[in-house]
Structure formats: structure tokens, C-alpha cells
Design an enzyme around this catalytic site. Structure first.
Site, PDB file in Angstrom:
ATOM      1  N   LYS A 230      78.273   3.089  19.185  1.00 19.27           N
ATOM      2  CA  LYS A 230      78.278   1.857  18.382  1.00 19.27           C
ATOM      3  C   LYS A 230      79.441   1.833  17.399  1.00 19.27           C
ATOM      4  O   LYS A 230      79.748   0.786  16.827  1.00 19.27           O
ATOM      5  CB  LYS A 230      76.944   1.712  17.627  1.00 19.27           C
ATOM      6  CG  LYS A 230      75.818   1.281  18.552  1.00 19.27           C
ATOM      7  CD  LYS A 230      74.548   0.973  17.802  1.00 19.27           C
ATOM      8  CE  LYS A 230      73.456   0.504  18.759  1.00 19.27           C
ATOM      9  NZ  LYS A 230      72.139   0.473  18.133  1.00 19.27           N
ATOM     10  N   HIS A 279      70.118   7.449  26.829  1.00 25.01           N
ATOM     11  CA  HIS A 279      69.049   7.250  25.844  1.00 25.01           C
ATOM     12  C   HIS A 279      68.461   5.833  25.848  1.00 25.01           C
ATOM     13  O   HIS A 279      67.557   5.532  25.070  1.00 25.01           O
ATOM     14  CB  HIS A 279      69.509   7.660  24.429  1.00 25.01           C
ATOM     15  CG  HIS A 279      70.386   6.675  23.720  1.00 25.01           C
ATOM     16  ND1 HIS A 279      71.734   6.604  23.914  1.00 25.01           N
ATOM     17  CD2 HIS A 279      70.094   5.714  22.804  1.00 25.01           C
ATOM     18  CE1 HIS A 279      72.238   5.649  23.149  1.00 25.01           C
ATOM     19  NE2 HIS A 279      71.256   5.086  22.465  1.00 25.01           N
TER      20      HIS A 279
HETATM   21 FE   LIG Z   1      71.151   3.296  21.174  1.00 22.73          FE
END
Ligand SMILES: [Fe+2]
Length: 357
Positions: A230, A279
Site C-alpha cells: 500500500k 494475505h
Molecule cells: Fe491487505
């Protein structure tokens, strides 16, 4: 024969003479001393054995002596692993004795009475040179062994330092990445503390499930790194109020692969790379990016998935109202077998129950 020649060509040595006949003994001692040697004379084999030490260069033994004879004396010396050359004093014509002495390891013979001093000198010098050669060999071998031991130790110490250095480098590289991730996460009120909480939840589950060996370390590191992708996604997309557009979802869903690519060059994070990539996988195969099914997803990844989803549900997100803990646990249970591993969900539900009491 000239004594002066002997006196100028001598090699000084320490010689032990054992003979019970005082006439022969004194004669041998006198000749050896004339050659410049230091002589210790004894009258039998037993005394010779008591007297001999490493600093003698040659031993001259009579054969027939009271108590221990010459043969028994050389046998006793052999048992002590003596490396001192032994010369036997032999009477003329005793060939049988000579053969026996050779078999017992005698270095040479000296015929008595001693008449040829040149030959006697040569034989003594040869024995002394042999002794010097053995000493040099031994000391060379000892020096070499010492050097090899020291070098091996030095190398082992350098290896430890190198391993330590390499380990420190790995730890600091990892810490740099994690610090950067946390710093960026903290800038956004909706994601602040997410990584820290996911790591705590994951480790609690891992401990409750009795993970062994390196698994807990891998789980901790993978939790800290799970959303590293991110970092390169425009935060306005994650921060914005209201649901994401289709285009924004496409972008956000790329973060597992981006995270994988960020940490892939770090060889020591092999297992963590796989966990970061997976994940957001689900048991029913509807997750991303690979649509793995059931046990294709490993246990550590399943643990992080539960911890990650729980934190997403219970902490304030930009486009959803946060849930209470019991609501979030109910949601995890509702999604057991489709999204989450039921065993992991139950272990976590137990942990939350204990922490809420
Ligand atoms: Fe994530």
C-alpha cells in the site's frame, strides 16, 4: 687416525652410555668426551631407563648387563615411544645378537673393543644427525599443527562476525521497511496502528496454536509486512470517504503483488514474500491474486487473514462504520469455511473472549 680432525668436526651431543664393564664404559666415555660430547654413564639397563630423558641425543647400550639386558632395555624404550637412536655395543662375531637388535629397532652397532675411532665417530655422528632430523620434523609438525589450529580458530571467529554482521544487516533492512510503512500508515487516521494490531493478533493466535521453531518469527515479520504494497498506492484512494470505485478497487487489489515485489529482493524473507502475496486469498478460491483454495493457503497466511479482517472490521475505515468486537467475531464465524479457516477463527474467538472479559 688423528684426534684433531675429530675435535674440529664434532657435533656436540648428549649421550647416555650403559655398560656393566667399567673398563669398556670408561673407554667409551673418554672417547666420546674427546669428541666433545657430554656423556652420562650408567652400569645397567634399569639405571639407563631411570636416567634417560628427551634431551639425550643417542643411547649406547651393552647387550649383556645384570638386571635388564640391552634387549630388554630397548624394548622398554620402545614402549615409551622413545625416538632416541640406540647403538649396541657388540662383541665380535655375535651375528645372532645383531639380527635380534635390528629387529628390536636398534639404529646401529659398535664393535668392541673400539679400535677404529674414525668408524666410531661416523656411527655416533650419524645417530646424532638422525636424532636432530627427528627433532626438526617433530617441531615442524608441531608448528604446522599450531598454525593450522590458530588459523582455524581465526577463521571461525571471522565467520561468527560475518554471520553477526549479515544478521544485523538483515534486521536493519527489515526495520527500515517496517518503520517506513508505519510512518506512512500513521499519516492516515483510518489506517494508523493497523499493522501493529494485526501483528499482535497474529502472534496471539500463533502462540495459542503452539507454532514451533521459526514459524512465530516468520508470522511476526509477515504481519508487519503484509500491507507494505500500500506504500505505493495513492493514499487518497484508501482514505476517501464512501465506497471505492471499480477503478480504485482494481488499484487497491494490486497491493499484495506490489508488496511481494518490494520484499522479494530480500532473500532472507522467502516465506514472508509468499504470505504477503496471499494475505487476501480465501478458502473458497474467491480471493486474490491467485484464487488459491483451502489448504493451498498455508496456516500462517490463514492466521494473518483472520487478524487483518478483524482489525479492518473493528477499526474505523473510510467507507464503513466500525463494528463492535462481538459483531466482528460473529462475522468471522459467518465467513468460516468460505473466507476463513474455521480452526483459526475459533482460536481467535477464544482469545478475544478472554481479552474482553
Ligand atoms: Fe491487505
Amino acid at each position: 687416525m688423528s684426534f684433531s680432525r675429530h675435535l674440529t668436526s664434532l657435533i656436540q651431543a648428549k649421550i647416555l652410555v650403559a655398560d656393566d664393564d667399567p673398563l669398556v664404559r670408561d673407554a667409551v666415555v673418554k672417547i666420546l668426551e674427546l669428541f666433545g660430547h657430554k656423556v652420562v654413564a650408567v652400569e645397567d639397563g634399569a639405571t639407563a631407563l631411570d636416567t634417560v630423558s628427551e634431551d639425550f641425543d643417542t643411547i649406547i647400550l651393552d647387550i649383556n648387563m645384570p638386571g635388564l639386558d640391552g634387549f630388554e632395555t630397548i624394548q622398554a624404550l620402545n614402549e615409551r615411544n622413545s625416538e632416541i637412536p640406540v647403538l649396541f655395543l657388540t662383541g665380535a662375531g655375535s651375528m645372532e645378537y645383531a639380527v635380534k637388535a635390528i629387529n628390536l629397532g636398534a639404529y646401529d652397532f659398535i664393535a668392541k673393543p673400539i679400535e677404529d675411532l674414525d668408524l666410531f665417530d661416523v656411527k655416533i655422528r650419524r645417530a646424532i644427525e638422525k636424532r636432530m632430523f627427528v627433532r626438526r620434523e617433530k617441531s615442524y609438525k608441531e608448528d604446522l599443527e599450531k598454525e593450522v589450529r590458530e588459523k582455524t580458530k581465526e577463521l571461525a571467529e571471522k565467520n561468527v562476525l560475518l554471520e553477526q554482521y549479515s544478521h544485523n544487516l538483515e534486521v536493519s533492512t527489515l526495520n527500515t521497511i517496517i518503520t517506513l510503512n508505519i510512518a506512512l500508515e500513521e499519516k492516515d487516521q483510518y489506517t494508523a496502528g493497523h499493522t501493529k494490531r494485526v501483528t499482535e493478533y497474529s502472534l496471539l493466535i500463533g502462540q495459542a496454536m503452539n507454532l514451533q521453531g521459526d514459524d512465530l518469527n516468520v508470522l511476526g515479520r509477515a504481519s508487519q509486512l503484509h500491507d507494505i504494497g500500500k506504500l505505493v498506492i495513492d493514499v487518497s484512494c484508501i482514505q476517501k470517504p464512501g465506497p471505492l470505485t471499480d477503478e480504485e478497487w482494481v488499484l487497491v487489489k494490486k497491493h499484495p503483488e506490489i508488496g511481494e515485489n518490494i520484499i522479494k529482493p530480500l532473500d532472507f524473507l522467502g516465506r514472508e514474500v509468499e504470505i504477503v502475496r496471499h494475505h487476501h486469498e480465501r478458502l473458497d478460491g474467491k480471493g486474490y491474486p491467485d484464487g488459491l483454495v483451502g489448504d493451498e493457503i498455508d496456516l500462517l497466511t490463514k492466521i494473518i487473514t483472520v487478524a487483518d479482517s478483524f482489525d479492518a472490521m473493528t477499526s474505523r475505515r473510510s467507507y464503513k462504520v466500525n463494528m463492535q468486537r462481538d459483531e466482528a467475531v460473529a462475522e468471522l464465524r459467518a465467513c468460516s469455511n468460505t473466507q476463513f479457516d474455521p480452526v483459526v477463527v475459533e482460536v481467535f474467538a477464544e482469545i478475544i473472549a478472554q481479552h474482553t472479559e
